[in-house]
Design an enzyme around this catalytic site. Structure first.
Site, PDB file in Angstrom:
ATOM      1  CE  LYS A   1      -2.922   2.938   2.822  1.00  0.00           C
ATOM      2  NZ  LYS A   1      -2.232   4.092   2.245  1.00  0.00           N
TER       3      LYS A   1
ATOM      4  CB  CYS B   1      11.175  10.509   9.183  1.00  0.00           C
ATOM      5  SG  CYS B   1      12.050   9.143   8.491  1.00  0.00           S
TER       6      CYS B   1
ATOM      7  CD  GLU C   1      12.346   3.009  11.672  1.00  0.00           C
ATOM      8  OE1 GLU C   1      12.506   4.201  12.014  1.00  0.00           O
ATOM      9  OE2 GLU C   1      12.768   2.052  12.335  1.00  0.00           O
TER      10      GLU C   1
ATOM     11  CD  GLU D   1       8.166  14.019  11.519  1.00  0.00           C
ATOM     12  OE1 GLU D   1       7.144  13.323  11.640  1.00  0.00           O
ATOM     13  OE2 GLU D   1       9.240  13.573  11.071  1.00  0.00           O
TER      14      GLU D   1
HETATM   15  C1  UN1 Z   1      17.257   9.124   4.347  1.00  0.00           C
HETATM   16  O1  UN1 Z   1      17.426  10.093   5.100  1.00  0.00           O
HETATM   17  O2  UN1 Z   1      17.968   8.935   3.365  1.00  0.00           O
HETATM   18  O3  UN1 Z   1      10.850   8.637   5.685  1.00  0.00           O
HETATM   19  C2  UN1 Z   1      16.238   8.125   4.613  1.00  0.00           C
HETATM   20  C3  UN1 Z   1      12.004   8.998   5.922  1.00  0.00           C
HETATM   21  C4  UN1 Z   1      12.967   7.964   6.443  1.00  0.00           C
HETATM   22  C5  UN1 Z   1      14.032   7.640   5.490  1.00  0.00           C
HETATM   23  C6  UN1 Z   1      15.096   8.632   5.404  1.00  0.00           C
HETATM   24  N1  UN1 Z   1      12.267   6.769   6.773  1.00  0.00           N
HETATM   25  O4  UN1 Z   1      12.323  10.146   5.751  1.00  0.00           O
END
Ligand code: UN1
Length: 482
Positions: free
Chosen positions: A174, A283, A249, A381
């Site tokens: 998804k 993130c 994550e 965030e």
């Molecule tokens: C990165 O910084 O290259 O969604 C990866 C995101 C993280 C991955 C970042 N899970 O921004």
């Protein structure tokens, strides 16, 4: 004519069972890119059933044969890299250079896991009895749901789907509704590379129809999610009921500490790349810069200057350094936080305004100074190009402020002082630590994942770490001497 795209279930491209579609917009221009079939609960259940049915044959295929299919997918991604990058920029907004780098990263992820087909095995352990073979077998986990965000429309699907497939799992995928086109092309590529019917299934759709159906299913064995903390915690409550192995994550509020001895040019470059690269929509993006007081005024001035001179625009145009926010809603969130920062008493020293001359969802790169660690703009965030400078007395104060946060994904320090750099690595509460590098940008062959509220703290992603999540271990005792 705007095209309508379908989902891929049980080896067939299909419309939604109720005919519903999702509109996909170009955030730089507001134009409609396409309509995507919006999967229903029934469609999602069919995708899970197809993945279940395809599992035994796929799991029984030798690892090197599965790896060969991944290798083929890597080759196709390589051949189509420019077209994929353009598709990605058009729906997500990041610059073409950023998209190209992401597409090549996805190619390399498939290459890396293609090799895993030859490597993944078990372990032989000394037995307690004579003439006994005691060993472990690594088996696929089973049917895996993969739920991905819009900000890395090909790299994140790649780093979940490639290990899932090579270790013998089948997948229900998804992608985010804001960036389904790149995801659909990735599925097309997997099909062309030889992934059999049912082994990969694509269900574009909403969280309430598709996401909840996946999370509530008793028929999946694992769920890997990247996205917001709010959605991640809801998913975890659902998957926990069925003991579905879950990897989450989630967000970050990542600090970069700049010490007095730092090279100013280097520090500004690292913070600009970490904070404004990808429009701050990662993130792992830098959103807090904790600066030692001796260098704070000079650093703030230079960062504000850099923010003001950054070229913002349509990522498809050459020379553009920062693209738009992904959507009107995200732009509004960014602007709301600018207003909150002002109300809280932080000092706006660059940006803060939408770019009204443009048709898309653009915001200026934004810098606040005199941010206090407890302010909302330092705690929540934002997911946009908004950086807050927090001033610190000294190294210890800086590390303490860096840790004064619920998240713990990525953290950086800029210094030539080896002792302080390594003490930072010891003391910082983050799963990824960068010394003289931006908080964003990670190596595909190394474990990736956060601490605290950034993650479910269960399994890491990427590199060899992915194997733990996508396999289960069986221990076998063979007594051959009597
Ligand atoms: C990165 O910084 O290259 O969604 C990866 C995101 C993280 C991955 C970042 N899970 O921004």
């Amino acid at each position: 004519m705007v095209e309508t795209f379908k989902n891929y279930i049980a080896g067939e491209w299909v419309s939604a069972s109720d005919g519903a579609v999702i509109e996909n917009l170009n955030p730089a221009t507001g134009e409609v890119i396409g309509y995507f079939a919006s999967a229903t609960r029934e469609d999602t259940l069919r995708a899970i059933a197809a993945a279940r049915e395809a599992l035994p044959a796929w799991a029984a295929l030798p690892g090197p044969a599965r790896g060969a299919i991944l290798d083929k997918a890597a080759q196709i991604i390589h051949t189509r890299a420019d077209e994929l990058a353009e598709t990605l920029t058009r729906e997500e907004g990041k610059t073409l250079a950023e998209s190209k780098a992401e597409v090549l990263r996805a190619r390399d992820i498939f290459r890396y896991y293609a090799g895993e087909g030859f490597r993944a095995g078990g372990e032989v352990i000394p037995a307690n009895t004579p003439e006994t073979l005691l060993f472990t077998k690594s088996e696929p986990l089973g049917v895996v749901a993969v739920i991905t965000p819009w900000n890395f429309p090909i790299a994140i699907p790649a780093w979940k789907i490639a290990p899932a497939l090579v270790y013998g799992n089948t997948v229900v995928f998804k992608p985010a509704s804001l960036a389904p086109h790149t995801a659909l092309k990735l599925v097309e590529i997997l099909v062309e590379a030889g992934v059999p019917a049912g082994v990969i299934n694509l269900v574009v759709g909403s969280g309430s129809r598709v996401g909840d159906t996946l999370a509530e299913s008793k028929d999946i064995n694992g769920l890997s999610f990247t996205g917001s903390y709010a959605v991640g915690t809801k998913i975890y409550e659902k998957t926990a009921r069925n003991f579905v192995r879950t990897q989450l994550e989630m967000g970050g509020k990542n600090p970069t500490i700049v010490l007095n001895d730092a090279d100013l040019d280097l520090a500004v470059d690292i913070v600009v790349r970490g904070g404004f690269g990808l429009t701050g929509q990662a993130c792992t993006a830098t959103s807090r810069v904790i600066v030692e007081q001796g260098i704070a005024d000079a650093f703030a001035q230079r960062l504000a200057e850099a923010a003001r001179t950054l070229r913002v625009g349509d990522g498809l145009q050459s020379g553009v350094q920062m693209g738009p926010a992904v959507s009107a809603e995200q732009l509004q969130t960014d602007l709301d936080y600018v207003a909150i920062g002002k109300q809280e008493g932080a000092r706006l020293i660059a940006g803060g305004e939408p770019l009204r001359s443009e048709r898309g969802f653009f915001i200026q790169p934004t810098v606040f100074d005199d941010v206090q660690p407890t302010m909302r703009i330092a705690q929540e965030e934002i997911f946009g190009p908004v950086i807050g400078i927090i001033r610190a007395k000294d190294f210890d104060d800086a590390v303490e402020k860096a840790n004064q946060i619920g998240y713990g994904l990525s953290a950086a320090i800029v210094t030539h002082d080896l002792q302080k750099a390594l003490r930072f690595a010891d003391r910082i509460e983050a799963g990824v630590v960068k010394i003289n590098e931006p908080t964003s940008g990670v190596a595909l062959q190394a474990p990736f994942g956060g601490f605290k509220a950034s993650s479910a703290n269960t399994f890491k992603e990427q590199g060899q770490a992915a194997r733990a999540f996508y396999t289960r271990t069986k221990t076998v005792y063979v007594r051959y001497g009597f």
